[in-house]
Design a protein around this motif. Structure first.
Motif, mmCIF file in Angstrom:
data_model
loop_
_atom_site.group_PDB
_atom_site.id
_atom_site.type_symbol
_atom_site.label_atom_id
_atom_site.label_comp_id
_atom_site.label_asym_id
_atom_site.label_seq_id
_atom_site.Cartn_x
_atom_site.Cartn_y
_atom_site.Cartn_z
ATOM 1 N N GLN A 98 0.835 -1.206 0.000
ATOM 2 C CA GLN A 98 0.000 0.000 0.000
ATOM 3 C C GLN A 98 0.869 1.255 0.000
ATOM 4 O OE1 GLN A 98 -2.186 -1.112 3.525
ATOM 5 N NE2 GLN A 98 -4.022 -1.569 2.324
ATOM 6 N N GLU A 99 1.892 1.252 0.830
ATOM 7 C CA GLU A 99 2.817 2.392 0.892
ATOM 8 C C GLU A 99 3.596 2.515 -0.417
ATOM 9 O OE1 GLU A 99 4.718 5.658 2.729
ATOM 10 O OE2 GLU A 99 2.938 4.551 3.299
ATOM 11 N N LEU A 100 4.030 1.395 -0.937
ATOM 12 C CA LEU A 100 4.779 1.389 -2.197
ATOM 13 C C LEU A 100 3.928 1.946 -3.336
ATOM 14 C CD1 LEU A 100 7.330 0.569 -3.773
ATOM 15 C CD2 LEU A 100 6.299 -1.685 -4.063
ATOM 16 N N ASP A 101 2.689 1.542 -3.399
ATOM 17 C CA ASP A 101 1.783 2.002 -4.455
ATOM 18 C C ASP A 101 1.654 3.526 -4.435
ATOM 19 O OD1 ASP A 101 -0.214 2.021 -6.478
ATOM 20 O OD2 ASP A 101 -1.787 1.897 -4.957
ATOM 21 N N ARG A 102 1.405 4.075 -3.277
ATOM 22 C CA ARG A 102 1.236 5.525 -3.143
ATOM 23 C C ARG A 102 2.507 6.261 -3.546
ATOM 24 N NH1 ARG A 102 1.510 9.752 0.788
ATOM 25 N NH2 ARG A 102 2.710 8.480 2.211
ATOM 26 N N ASN A 103 3.659 5.751 -3.117
ATOM 27 C CA ASN A 103 4.914 6.439 -3.407
ATOM 28 C C ASN A 103 5.353 6.289 -4.862
ATOM 29 O OD1 ASN A 103 5.621 7.719 -0.901
ATOM 30 N ND2 ASN A 103 5.805 5.669 -0.065
ATOM 31 N N ILE A 104 5.082 5.143 -5.474
ATOM 32 C CA ILE A 104 5.411 4.994 -6.901
ATOM 33 C C ILE A 104 4.552 5.952 -7.725
ATOM 34 C CG2 ILE A 104 5.098 3.452 -8.890
ATOM 35 C CD1 ILE A 104 6.427 1.271 -7.357
ATOM 36 N N ALA A 105 3.275 6.056 -7.387
ATOM 37 C CA ALA A 105 2.399 6.989 -8.108
ATOM 38 C C ALA A 105 2.926 8.413 -7.980
ATOM 39 C CB ALA A 105 0.970 6.887 -7.575
ATOM 40 N N ALA A 106 3.317 8.802 -6.771
ATOM 41 C CA ALA A 106 3.841 10.156 -6.553
ATOM 42 C C ALA A 106 5.161 10.358 -7.283
ATOM 43 C CB ALA A 106 4.013 10.406 -5.057
ATOM 44 N N LEU A 107 6.017 9.347 -7.247
ATOM 45 C CA LEU A 107 7.325 9.454 -7.904
ATOM 46 C C LEU A 107 7.179 9.593 -9.420
ATOM 47 C CD1 LEU A 107 10.405 9.394 -7.674
ATOM 48 C CD2 LEU A 107 10.271 6.899 -7.764
ATOM 49 N N LEU A 108 6.339 8.757 -10.013
ATOM 50 C CA LEU A 108 6.139 8.843 -11.464
ATOM 51 C C LEU A 108 5.463 10.164 -11.845
ATOM 52 C CD1 LEU A 108 5.086 5.191 -12.336
ATOM 53 C CD2 LEU A 108 7.294 6.290 -12.758
ATOM 54 N N SER A 109 4.528 10.604 -11.017
ATOM 55 C CA SER A 109 3.861 11.870 -11.278
ATOM 56 C C SER A 109 4.858 13.027 -11.188
ATOM 57 C CB SER A 109 2.724 12.066 -10.275
ATOM 58 O OG SER A 109 2.102 13.298 -10.485
ATOM 59 N N LYS A 110 5.720 12.968 -10.202
ATOM 60 C CA LYS A 110 6.720 14.022 -10.041
ATOM 61 C C LYS A 110 7.704 14.000 -11.210
ATOM 62 C CE LYS A 110 7.852 15.265 -5.961
ATOM 63 N NZ LYS A 110 7.701 16.644 -5.545
ATOM 64 N N ARG A 111 8.098 12.809 -11.625
ATOM 65 C CA ARG A 111 9.081 12.680 -12.722
ATOM 66 C C ARG A 111 8.493 13.125 -14.062
ATOM 67 N NH1 ARG A 111 13.225 13.010 -15.684
ATOM 68 N NH2 ARG A 111 14.295 11.164 -16.393
ATOM 69 N N PHE A 112 7.276 12.686 -14.332
ATOM 70 C CA PHE A 112 6.697 12.938 -15.646
ATOM 71 C C PHE A 112 5.603 13.992 -15.635
ATOM 72 C CE2 PHE A 112 8.119 8.404 -15.994
ATOM 73 C CZ PHE A 112 9.195 8.658 -16.823
ATOM 74 N N GLY A 113 5.274 14.489 -14.450
ATOM 75 C CA GLY A 113 4.232 15.503 -14.339
ATOM 76 C C GLY A 113 4.739 16.864 -14.772
ATOM 77 N N GLY A 114 3.837 17.798 -14.804
ATOM 78 C CA GLY A 114 4.179 19.134 -15.282
ATOM 79 C C GLY A 114 5.017 19.948 -14.314
ATOM 80 N N ASN A 115 4.740 19.865 -13.014
ATOM 81 C CA ASN A 115 5.439 20.703 -12.050
ATOM 82 C C ASN A 115 6.064 19.843 -10.960
ATOM 83 O OD1 ASN A 115 6.356 22.615 -10.298
ATOM 84 N ND2 ASN A 115 4.419 23.719 -10.127
ATOM 85 N N PRO A 116 7.380 19.643 -11.008
ATOM 86 C CA PRO A 116 8.029 18.768 -10.033
ATOM 87 C C PRO A 116 8.072 19.322 -8.613
ATOM 88 C CG PRO A 116 9.658 19.774 -11.481
ATOM 89 C CD PRO A 116 8.297 20.184 -11.995
ATOM 90 N N LYS A 117 7.694 20.600 -8.421
ATOM 91 C CA LYS A 117 7.748 21.190 -7.074
ATOM 92 C C LYS A 117 6.424 21.085 -6.331
ATOM 93 C CE LYS A 117 11.410 24.386 -8.172
ATOM 94 N NZ LYS A 117 11.865 25.749 -8.214
ATOM 95 N N THR A 118 5.362 20.658 -6.998
ATOM 96 C CA THR A 118 4.060 20.628 -6.345
ATOM 97 C C THR A 118 3.846 19.324 -5.596
ATOM 98 O OG1 THR A 118 2.984 19.729 -8.304
ATOM 99 C CG2 THR A 118 3.019 22.124 -8.089
ATOM 100 N N ASP A 119 2.816 19.323 -4.784
ATOM 101 C CA ASP A 119 2.401 18.160 -4.001
ATOM 102 C C ASP A 119 1.848 17.091 -4.948
ATOM 103 O OD1 ASP A 119 0.814 16.351 -2.590
ATOM 104 O OD2 ASP A 119 0.287 17.816 -1.071
ATOM 105 N N HIS A 120 2.351 15.878 -4.829
ATOM 106 C CA HIS A 120 1.888 14.764 -5.665
ATOM 107 C C HIS A 120 1.316 13.678 -4.762
ATOM 108 C CE1 HIS A 120 3.648 16.289 -9.389
ATOM 109 N NE2 HIS A 120 4.612 16.745 -8.621
#
Length: 176
Positions: A98-120
């Motif tokens: 469960q923890e891994l799932d949440r953090n992988i989603a945040a990590l991929l969002s931060k890496r490939f998302g538009g703004n790496p400084k925002t809350d993911h």
């Protein structure tokens, strides 16, 4: 013993042995079927564990190589295997997932998302901090999977950390 008693024993001994054999056969058959089913379920989980570890490693490689299209292709596969594990794996394996799932989603969002400084996904860490958190929760999950598969496993979380970080370092060095 009287002759009449001996005759009764001669008649009923084979009948009693037959009944005991049949009852014993049913008991052993039931136990064997139960053991077979437990082994079948464990084998199914092991297959899911292997799939999960492979997909998680692929996502990590996609993140390191900047392969956004590949990450978007593999992430749904990862989520499907994760959902299957949530249903089939024991609690001690599901908790770190469960923890891994949440953090992988945040990590991929931060890496490939538009703004790496925002809350993911409620996580405000840097990409490097998220990567370290993903690594730690992944190692925890793999360790629990091994304990589920092999109750006498002697591998430590530090051992998994060394192996997995070495492979990530190789990939990271190749893309620099």
């Amino acid at each position: 013993m009287s002759e009449e008693t001996l005759n009764l024993l001669k008649v009923f001994t084979p009948v009693l042995l037959g009944i005991l054999t049949i009852v014993g056969g049913f008991v052993l058959y039931g136990r064997q079927k139960s053991l077979d089913r437990k082994n079948e379920i464990l084998q199914e989980r092991r297959q899911l564990y292997r799939k999960f570890v492979g997909l998680a490693q692929q996502l990590q490689t996609h993140r390191l190589t900047g392969s956004e299209a590949a990450a978007k292709t593999d992430y749904p596969k990862f989520k499907i295997v994760l959902a299957e594990l949530m249903v089939t794996a024991p609690d001690h394996v599901v908790k770190p997932l469960q923890e891994l799932d949440r953090n992988i989603a945040a990590l991929l969002s931060k890496r490939f998302g538009g703004n790496p400084k925002t809350d993911h996904f409620g996580v405000e860490n840097s990409e490097a901090d998220l990567a370290a958190t993903v690594s730690a929760s992944f190692n925890e999950a793999v360790s629990e999977m091994r304990l589920d598969s092999f109750s006498d496993s002697q591998f430590s979380k530090a051992f998994f950390d060394q192996i997995l970080n070495a492979s990530i370092a190789v990939v990271g060095a190749r893309i620099r």
